[in-house]
Scaffold this motif. Structure first.
Motif, PDB file in Angstrom:
ATOM      1  N   UNK B  61       0.832  -1.199   0.000  1.00  0.00           N
ATOM      2  CA  UNK B  61       0.000   0.000   0.000  1.00  0.00           C
ATOM      3  C   UNK B  61       0.864   1.245   0.000  1.00  0.00           C
ATOM      4  N   UNK B 244      -7.316  -3.280   9.231  1.00  0.00           N
ATOM      5  CA  UNK B 244      -6.321  -2.253   9.540  1.00  0.00           C
ATOM      6  C   UNK B 244      -4.926  -2.752   9.256  1.00  0.00           C
ATOM      7  N   UNK B 274      -8.404  -0.175   5.148  1.00  0.00           N
ATOM      8  CA  UNK B 274      -8.186   1.277   5.210  1.00  0.00           C
ATOM      9  C   UNK B 274      -6.753   1.570   5.649  1.00  0.00           C
ATOM     10  N   UNK B 275      -6.308   2.736   5.253  1.00  0.00           N
ATOM     11  CA  UNK B 275      -4.961   3.215   5.566  1.00  0.00           C
ATOM     12  C   UNK B 275      -5.131   4.646   6.059  1.00  0.00           C
ATOM     13  N   UNK B 277      -3.497   7.345   6.050  1.00  0.00           N
ATOM     14  CA  UNK B 277      -3.145   8.521   5.257  1.00  0.00           C
ATOM     15  C   UNK B 277      -4.230   8.919   4.257  1.00  0.00           C
ATOM     16  N   UNK B 278      -5.194   8.025   3.999  1.00  0.00           N
ATOM     17  CA  UNK B 278      -6.317   8.392   3.127  1.00  0.00           C
ATOM     18  C   UNK B 278      -7.318   9.312   3.816  1.00  0.00           C
TER      19      UNK B 278
END
Lengths: 339, 339
Positions: B61, B244, B274-275, B277-278
């Motif tokens: 990612x 996560x 999800x990450x 930084x998004x």
């Protein structure tokens, strides 16, 4: 007048792939109608993957059937006797009326269909619950934007074929996965997908990657298993995967282990399992849009029709094995003869 | 004055579990500051699972690190020299400043922290990016309702411990999964989870089922692999699974095959990778809520601190093996000595 009703019952829990001895043909007299009931002569029976899930020892998303009961399934037919003013003789209906020649039903179990707009069989397919399943999964959980690429497995099947056609109508590129070069050609020609990849081809992975372009924004999953695993690395960032079914796994005694789930994290994917019956509120909108698409020619309906109720078990087994193109239906001849 | 800066560099791509020879300790002179720059003496270094994903041959990612570069990581420290009016000497900051004694940085790379409200180390944990990760995943993708049951893996870890505490604060039951009876006791005692199940116990599956009550509404997944597989059948209808991280898989040379994905369909589950930084737009809200929780005592911060930059590789390896409780930090002594 006493009519004989042929019924296919659930005779045995399958061990893996269902065999013909899992079904039995029995005959019973059609009971007399009570006030408020109608008698439906079933003309077409829909045999669908979900039925396999109800032939289990344990409940999955729906309760299992009891051995000895009539097989569940949707039919389309005609009211041939009525003790209900709202549904006179001659009314065309669909409902969950089971694998049998005749069904006694009440109005709440039936939906009227307009066979002037489309033939009766379409109401079990593109204009019926399979079409609605495609619409709900694609629009609510796939949420494709014009210009995106939508991939669908079992693309020659009843749901998959509608998914691709609706995606095209929304301005997307539609890519299918199907089994065999012939089916893939059918999907491209009849359903007008931009591409269709044969999962039985030795270079399936390469072909799937080549058809992806920049990657798949939506993967409408009907099959699960190794195909799902092959698709995951080809998804784009923030891709959506509506999970409509796992037909590759229904007959599996040992489930396939999916190895590429790290892509869910890497690509921030959303997977969403869904079942049509949770979304009854959306049915009117879905039906309206499907009928509009059918009317303007952007949605075509194709089916594989097997003749004779007695052949329904084999049609079901063949459908699960991927032998059908389009919607797999059974034409029920007793109903025809009695008309 | 020329200072010597010790740096830990990325020396070798690991084959499975990282070993000490994947890291090298080098020394370089600290460069002179340019106008607009500050010099930060790093006090604490955060070693996190995501760093393992950047030690790969291929991007996941995030882009991989180049062999020879300084290891990436967040630090908290103090401005000890400044050519920037906004960040005078003595300012406490956090940033992605790498595994090193000193870092030259510009204001856009730094966030000020208020060490009067909470100690510096908390800003790398519960009040920092790991806390924000927990908040984003739980509130945006877990969406728990009061009265629901929230399950989280790696519950003794930096993110997991915050997830459970936030879930409790939202009126949910919090159940953790951790490795070993001691860690589980720690999670119950220090983080006040309602239950914590030891995945190393021989009857893990039974314990996990017993702790589920009516089933898990939310599973905040930090680990993937066999634990994810064990949780799937215990999810409730319409359950949500924020993904996560997959720490159990980062060191795996052969990924685990997940067998129970049919539950995604059966239970109509939503999985969402999800990450952090998004979701930069959510950081201010997350920080405000985390600080409020810290202030009212419903969020506690615990960490495992290893002394000495030279010991950071071992601390990182131990953290990946699950040896840490709470946030794993490294105290950087050169920074201390130079103050």
């Amino acid at each position: 007048m006493s009519r004989t009703n042929r019924q296919i019952t659930y005779a045995k829990v399958p061990d893996g792939t269902p065999t013909l001895d899992c079904f039995a043909l029995v005959e019973n007299a059609v009971p007399d109608l009570q006030e408020g009931q109608v008698l439906v002569a079933n003309r077409f029976l829909s045999v669908d993957p979900y039925i396999r899930m109800r032939m289990e020892r344990r409940d999955s998303y729906a309760p299992v059937m009891t051995v000895g009961s009539t097989m569940v399934g949707r039919t389309a037919g005609e009211v041939i006797d009525s003790r209900c003013l709202d549904l006179p003789v001659g009314t065309h209906v669909v409902g969950r009326l089971g694998w049998q020649d005749y069904s006694v039903a009440t109005p709440s179990e039936l939906e009227r269909i307009d066979t002037a707009k489309a033939p009766m069989n379409a109401y079990l397919g593109a204009l019926g619950s399979t079409g609605i399943t495609a619409w709900v999964g694609l629009t609510q959980f796939g949420r494709p934007q014009a210009g995106e690429t939508v991939l669908v497995s079992a693309a020659a099947g009843a749901v998959g074929s509608v998914v691709g056609q609706l995606a095209k109508r929304l301005g997307c590129r539609a890519v299918g996965i199907a089994g065999g070069a012939e089916k893939c050609a059918f999907v491209r020609r009849e359903y007008r997908f931009d591409a269709c990849v044969d999962y039985k081809a030795p270079d399936f992975a390469e072909q799937l990657a080549a058809a992806a372009g920049e990657g798949y924004d939506v993967y409408f999953d009907n099959v699960g298993g190794p195909i799902f695993d092959a698709v995951l690395p080809l998804m784009r960032l923030f891709g959506r995967i509506p999970v409509c079914g796992l037909v590759s796994q229904y007959n599996a005694t040992e489930p396939y282990g999916v190895k590429n789930l790290r892509e869910v994290f890497n690509k921030r994917l959303t997977l969403r399992g869904f079942v049509l019956s949770d979304h009854k509120d959306l049915w009117p909108q879905a039906v309206a849009e499907l009928q509009a698409a059918y009317g303007d020619g952007s949605l075509v309906h194709r089916d594989t029709i097997t003749d004779g109720l007695e052949n329904a078990p084999q049609a079901f087994i063949d459908m699960l094995a991927g032998a059908s193109v389009g919607k797999q239906l059974v034409r029920i001849s007793a109903g025809e003869g009695a008309r």
